[in-house]
Scaffold this motif. Structure first.
Motif, PDB file in Angstrom:
ATOM      1  N   GLU A  17      38.716  53.454  44.801  1.00  0.00           N
ATOM      2  CA  GLU A  17      37.947  53.632  43.576  1.00  0.00           C
ATOM      3  C   GLU A  17      38.863  53.682  42.354  1.00  0.00           C
ATOM      4  O   GLU A  17      38.547  53.112  41.313  1.00  0.00           O
ATOM      5  CB  GLU A  17      37.109  54.908  43.654  1.00  0.00           C
ATOM      6  CG  GLU A  17      35.964  54.817  44.634  1.00  0.00           C
ATOM      7  CD  GLU A  17      35.279  56.141  44.872  1.00  0.00           C
ATOM      8  OE1 GLU A  17      34.066  56.127  45.138  1.00  0.00           O
ATOM      9  OE2 GLU A  17      35.951  57.196  44.808  1.00  0.00           O
ATOM     10  N   GLU A  20      39.869  50.185  41.608  1.00  0.00           N
ATOM     11  CA  GLU A  20      38.764  49.449  40.996  1.00  0.00           C
ATOM     12  C   GLU A  20      38.606  49.827  39.524  1.00  0.00           C
ATOM     13  O   GLU A  20      38.448  48.959  38.660  1.00  0.00           O
ATOM     14  CB  GLU A  20      37.471  49.731  41.753  1.00  0.00           C
ATOM     15  CG  GLU A  20      36.276  48.965  41.239  1.00  0.00           C
ATOM     16  CD  GLU A  20      35.014  49.243  42.037  1.00  0.00           C
ATOM     17  OE1 GLU A  20      33.971  48.714  41.648  1.00  0.00           O
ATOM     18  OE2 GLU A  20      35.066  49.975  43.039  1.00  0.00           O
ATOM     19  N   ARG A  23      41.302  48.229  37.490  1.00  0.00           N
ATOM     20  CA  ARG A  23      41.025  46.798  37.241  1.00  0.00           C
ATOM     21  C   ARG A  23      40.054  46.622  36.080  1.00  0.00           C
ATOM     22  O   ARG A  23      40.232  45.756  35.229  1.00  0.00           O
ATOM     23  CB  ARG A  23      40.466  46.135  38.497  1.00  0.00           C
ATOM     24  CG  ARG A  23      41.493  45.764  39.514  1.00  0.00           C
ATOM     25  CD  ARG A  23      40.964  44.791  40.564  1.00  0.00           C
ATOM     26  NE  ARG A  23      39.646  45.121  41.090  1.00  0.00           N
ATOM     27  CZ  ARG A  23      39.425  45.913  42.132  1.00  0.00           C
ATOM     28  NH1 ARG A  23      40.428  46.471  42.756  1.00  0.00           N
ATOM     29  NH2 ARG A  23      38.199  46.144  42.546  1.00  0.00           N
ATOM     30  N   TYR A  24      38.998  47.438  36.052  1.00  0.00           N
ATOM     31  CA  TYR A  24      38.019  47.341  34.965  1.00  0.00           C
ATOM     32  C   TYR A  24      38.657  47.635  33.614  1.00  0.00           C
ATOM     33  O   TYR A  24      38.444  46.910  32.646  1.00  0.00           O
ATOM     34  CB  TYR A  24      36.859  48.318  35.184  1.00  0.00           C
ATOM     35  CG  TYR A  24      35.923  47.977  36.317  1.00  0.00           C
ATOM     36  CD1 TYR A  24      35.526  46.671  36.554  1.00  0.00           C
ATOM     37  CD2 TYR A  24      35.419  48.970  37.142  1.00  0.00           C
ATOM     38  CE1 TYR A  24      34.655  46.358  37.591  1.00  0.00           C
ATOM     39  CE2 TYR A  24      34.555  48.676  38.178  1.00  0.00           C
ATOM     40  CZ  TYR A  24      34.181  47.373  38.396  1.00  0.00           C
ATOM     41  OH  TYR A  24      33.323  47.077  39.414  1.00  0.00           O
TER      42      TYR A  24
END
Length: 61
Positions: A17, A20, A23-24
């Motif tokens: 998480e 992720e 990355r965003y």
């Protein structure tokens, strides 16, 4: 991104998480590639806040 930021305020995110979320945020702010996770969360909250403000202003125009 909103979900992960909200979750990070209450519990620890898993490594997947966190990756992720990174990355965003890096997609929106490439300079955030090497910042600490706490700074990453702060940047993410700013990005989401700006997006929500934009959507609100757009809806009232």
């Amino acid at each position: 991104m909103e979900y992960l930021l909200g979750k990070s305020q209450h519990t620890s995110l898993t490594a997947m998480e966190q990756s992720e979320l990174r990355r965003y945020v890096v997609a929106e702010q490439p300079g955030a590639k090497d910042v600490t996770f706490e700074t990453l969360v702060t940047l993410g909250l700013i990005i989401v806040g700006a997006y929500l403000l934009y959507k609100f202003i757009e809806s009232t125009a």
